[in-house]
Design a protein around this motif. Structure first.
Motif, mmCIF file in Angstrom:
data_model
loop_
_atom_site.group_PDB
_atom_site.id
_atom_site.type_symbol
_atom_site.label_atom_id
_atom_site.label_comp_id
_atom_site.label_asym_id
_atom_site.label_seq_id
_atom_site.Cartn_x
_atom_site.Cartn_y
_atom_site.Cartn_z
ATOM 1 N N GLY A 79 -8.176 -3.934 14.459
ATOM 2 C CA GLY A 79 -9.320 -3.052 14.285
ATOM 3 C C GLY A 79 -8.978 -1.611 14.603
ATOM 4 N N ASP A 80 -8.171 -1.406 15.633
ATOM 5 C CA ASP A 80 -7.753 -0.044 15.989
ATOM 6 C C ASP A 80 -6.964 0.589 14.851
ATOM 7 O OD1 ASP A 80 -8.933 -0.394 18.449
ATOM 8 O OD2 ASP A 80 -7.052 -0.899 19.478
ATOM 9 N N ARG A 81 -6.081 -0.204 14.251
ATOM 10 C CA ARG A 81 -5.269 0.305 13.141
ATOM 11 C C ARG A 81 -6.148 0.643 11.934
ATOM 12 N NH1 ARG A 81 -1.549 3.311 10.914
ATOM 13 N NH2 ARG A 81 -0.679 2.446 8.989
ATOM 14 N N ALA A 82 -7.097 -0.226 11.609
ATOM 15 C CA ALA A 82 -7.983 0.028 10.476
ATOM 16 C C ALA A 82 -8.817 1.282 10.719
ATOM 17 C CB ALA A 82 -8.883 -1.177 10.238
ATOM 18 N N ARG A 83 -9.324 1.441 11.949
ATOM 19 C CA ARG A 83 -10.115 2.623 12.271
ATOM 20 C C ARG A 83 -9.294 3.893 12.089
ATOM 21 N NH1 ARG A 83 -10.438 1.821 17.085
ATOM 22 N NH2 ARG A 83 -12.275 0.465 17.212
ATOM 23 N N GLN A 84 -8.044 3.856 12.521
ATOM 24 C CA GLN A 84 -7.177 5.023 12.399
ATOM 25 C C GLN A 84 -6.919 5.362 10.943
ATOM 26 O OE1 GLN A 84 -6.163 6.610 15.384
ATOM 27 N NE2 GLN A 84 -5.841 8.249 13.891
ATOM 28 N N ARG A 123 -13.518 -7.856 -10.167
ATOM 29 C CA ARG A 123 -14.130 -8.253 -11.447
ATOM 30 C C ARG A 123 -13.110 -8.962 -12.324
ATOM 31 N NH1 ARG A 123 -16.449 -3.093 -10.771
ATOM 32 N NH2 ARG A 123 -14.890 -2.162 -12.150
ATOM 33 N N ASP A 124 -11.897 -8.445 -12.374
ATOM 34 C CA ASP A 124 -10.852 -9.061 -13.199
ATOM 35 C C ASP A 124 -10.558 -10.487 -12.752
ATOM 36 O OD1 ASP A 124 -10.558 -6.808 -14.763
ATOM 37 O OD2 ASP A 124 -8.846 -6.017 -13.631
ATOM 38 N N LEU A 125 -10.498 -10.695 -11.442
ATOM 39 C CA LEU A 125 -10.094 -11.989 -10.896
ATOM 40 C C LEU A 125 -11.278 -12.916 -10.665
ATOM 41 C CD1 LEU A 125 -7.435 -10.695 -8.348
ATOM 42 C CD2 LEU A 125 -7.006 -11.725 -10.588
ATOM 43 N N GLY A 126 -12.481 -12.369 -10.760
ATOM 44 C CA GLY A 126 -13.667 -13.194 -10.604
ATOM 45 C C GLY A 126 -13.890 -13.718 -9.207
ATOM 46 N N ARG A 127 -13.488 -12.948 -8.191
ATOM 47 C CA ARG A 127 -13.683 -13.385 -6.817
ATOM 48 C C ARG A 127 -13.640 -12.188 -5.879
ATOM 49 N NH1 ARG A 127 -9.078 -16.737 -4.089
ATOM 50 N NH2 ARG A 127 -10.225 -15.955 -2.279
ATOM 51 N N GLN A 128 -14.230 -12.367 -4.697
ATOM 52 C CA GLN A 128 -14.160 -11.354 -3.658
ATOM 53 C C GLN A 128 -12.783 -11.394 -3.004
ATOM 54 O OE1 GLN A 128 -16.755 -9.083 -2.735
ATOM 55 N NE2 GLN A 128 -17.522 -9.833 -4.701
ATOM 56 N N LEU A 129 -12.239 -10.234 -2.697
ATOM 57 C CA LEU A 129 -10.895 -10.170 -2.139
ATOM 58 C C LEU A 129 -10.890 -10.065 -0.618
ATOM 59 C CD1 LEU A 129 -9.242 -7.812 -4.769
ATOM 60 C CD2 LEU A 129 -9.010 -10.294 -4.559
ATOM 61 N N GLY A 130 -12.046 -9.851 -0.020
ATOM 62 C CA GLY A 130 -12.087 -9.774 1.433
ATOM 63 C C GLY A 130 -11.933 -8.356 1.928
ATOM 64 N N ARG A 131 -12.390 -8.129 3.139
ATOM 65 C CA ARG A 131 -12.452 -6.766 3.651
ATOM 66 C C ARG A 131 -11.102 -6.203 4.062
ATOM 67 N NH1 ARG A 131 -13.329 -7.443 9.440
ATOM 68 N NH2 ARG A 131 -13.680 -9.651 9.924
ATOM 69 N N HIS A 132 -10.120 -7.080 4.313
ATOM 70 C CA HIS A 132 -8.837 -6.569 4.792
ATOM 71 C C HIS A 132 -8.010 -5.911 3.694
ATOM 72 C CE1 HIS A 132 -9.848 -9.698 7.865
ATOM 73 N NE2 HIS A 132 -9.506 -8.707 8.647
ATOM 74 N N VAL A 133 -8.157 -6.381 2.464
ATOM 75 C CA VAL A 133 -7.303 -5.859 1.404
ATOM 76 C C VAL A 133 -7.596 -4.390 1.132
ATOM 77 C CG1 VAL A 133 -8.804 -6.497 -0.535
ATOM 78 C CG2 VAL A 133 -6.342 -6.353 -0.879
ATOM 79 N N VAL A 134 -8.845 -3.955 1.294
ATOM 80 C CA VAL A 134 -9.181 -2.555 1.028
ATOM 81 C C VAL A 134 -8.426 -1.635 1.979
ATOM 82 C CG1 VAL A 134 -11.026 -0.867 0.857
ATOM 83 C CG2 VAL A 134 -11.456 -3.228 0.207
ATOM 84 N N VAL A 135 -8.476 -1.944 3.273
ATOM 85 C CA VAL A 135 -7.782 -1.109 4.252
ATOM 86 C C VAL A 135 -6.276 -1.155 4.019
ATOM 87 C CG1 VAL A 135 -7.313 -0.765 6.713
ATOM 88 C CG2 VAL A 135 -9.614 -1.397 5.952
ATOM 89 N N ALA A 136 -5.745 -2.334 3.696
ATOM 90 C CA ALA A 136 -4.300 -2.456 3.454
ATOM 91 C C ALA A 136 -3.864 -1.602 2.274
ATOM 92 C CB ALA A 136 -3.935 -3.915 3.207
ATOM 93 N N VAL A 137 -4.648 -1.605 1.195
ATOM 94 C CA VAL A 137 -4.287 -0.810 0.016
ATOM 95 C C VAL A 137 -4.496 0.676 0.283
ATOM 96 C CG1 VAL A 137 -4.804 -0.380 -2.411
ATOM 97 C CG2 VAL A 137 -4.737 -2.725 -1.557
ATOM 98 N N ILE A 138 -5.548 1.043 1.019
ATOM 99 C CA ILE A 138 -5.735 2.454 1.390
ATOM 100 C C ILE A 138 -4.519 2.955 2.153
ATOM 101 C CG2 ILE A 138 -7.040 3.990 2.916
ATOM 102 C CD1 ILE A 138 -9.558 2.395 2.148
ATOM 103 N N ASP A 139 -4.082 2.176 3.132
ATOM 104 C CA ASP A 139 -2.918 2.553 3.932
ATOM 105 C C ASP A 139 -1.679 2.678 3.049
ATOM 106 O OD1 ASP A 139 -1.526 3.148 6.274
ATOM 107 O OD2 ASP A 139 -1.040 1.054 6.656
ATOM 108 N N HIS A 140 -1.492 1.710 2.151
ATOM 109 C CA HIS A 140 -0.323 1.729 1.271
ATOM 110 C C HIS A 140 -0.343 2.943 0.353
ATOM 111 C CE1 HIS A 140 2.764 0.394 -1.528
ATOM 112 N NE2 HIS A 140 1.898 0.627 -2.498
#
Length: 297
Positions: free
Chosen positions: A65-70, A92-109
């Motif tokens: 959580g600390d890392r995501a906040r940063q 939408r392409d995959l027809g499913r929710q990807l979960g909240r962690h992937v957004v932060v991971a991709v933002i960081d990347h």
């Protein structure tokens, strides 16, 4: 991923920057609430303006959580907007929710990639054609994500970004802990590298033989995970392949050694038979006439 904008109706606990504030819900769970200008000229204790809330992230306790906040504090808001739009498109392409962690991971990347590009630094990466064969839906979604990011951020991203984004999607779409999907893929890639080194060639990922081989390796490695390896009391076909295709068998032995080192599991003779057969099939295509082209199966 994120919650609806009206899910974070609460007083401001902390202002991180002009676009990001922290709130606590009724259970005490910390949320990062984002929106353009949301944190401008407000103070802790002020009520949030629900109309300005665009995204809400629930943070895990502890270091994650600390890392995501940063990350969400430091990254320009334009990157956050572009990534969330790209991830929404992938969902939408995959027809499913990807979960909240992937957004932060991709933002960081993506933030890291942009920082490298600004400094003129590009980290070489293989094209990993196996991904397109093994995971066409995720790879296609990742390619569209890369185009969305490039358009929204008005920049040119390296072609290999589709590879990295695919890996993020695989970890989000496979219901496995600790990045197991990405680990499985890296092992497939290592097996392919071992075979290419043994044959002294770069295999053509567009051929049916390549596709069959990649799928076989994936299933083999998955069987190791599931402890359902092929086994048979009849070793005659294995002995035939070992003597008839010595080069392919030697490469299969290299694959066996890698798998043992990586997983702690030994391939059975039955599994070795099929690895040898697939390698011989590939060898006979890239170097016809070098040896007997008889192939089992």
């Amino acid at each position: 991923m994120t919650e609806p904008r009206d899910a974070a109706r609460a007083a401001i606990h902390k202002v991180l920057n002009n676009n990001v504030v922290i709130t606590h819900d009724a259970s005490g769970t910390e949320r990062v609430v984002m929106g353009r200008g949301l944190g401008f000229q407000v103070r802790p204790g002020d009520d949030l303006d629900p109309a300005r809330i665009e995204k809400t992230f629930i943070l895990d306790p502890g270091p994650d959580g600390d890392r995501a906040r940063q990350v969400l504090t430091d990254v320009p808001y334009a990157v956050v907007e572009a990534v969330t739009e790209a991830v929404d498109g992938a969902e939408r392409d995959l027809g499913r929710q990807l979960g909240r962690h992937v957004v932060v991971a991709v933002i960081d990347h993506v933030s890291f990639v942009l920082s490298r590009l600004e400094r003129g630094v590009r980290i070489p990466a293989t094209a990993m054609p196996q991904l397109r064969v093994l995971h066409p839906a995720e790879f296609g979604a990742a390619e569209r994500m890369a185009r969305t990011l490039a358009d929204r951020l008005d920049t040119s991203l390296p072609p290999e970004e589709a590879v990295f984004l695919t890996m993020h999607l695989l970890n989000a779409t496979r219901d496995e802990p600790g990045g197991t999907a990405a680990l499985l893929f890296r092992r497939v890639q290592h097996v392919v590298d071992t075979v290419e080194t043994g044959l002294g060639v770069t295999l053509d990922p567009g051929t049916p033989d390549y596709a069959r081989f990649i799928l076989h390796v994936q299933f083999l490695l998955q069987r190791l995970v599931d402890r359902t390896m092929l086994a048979s009391g009849d070793t005659s076909f294995f002995e035939f392949a070992r003597h008839s295709y010595p080069r392919a068998h030697a490469i299969a032995e290299d694959v066996k050694a890698y798998v043992a080192a990586a997983t702690g599991s030994e391939l059975t003779d039955e599994e070795m038979l099929y690895v040898t057969v697939h390698v011989e099939r590939l060898r006979s295509r890239v170097a016809p006439g070098e040896s007997d082209d008889r192939v089992i199966g």
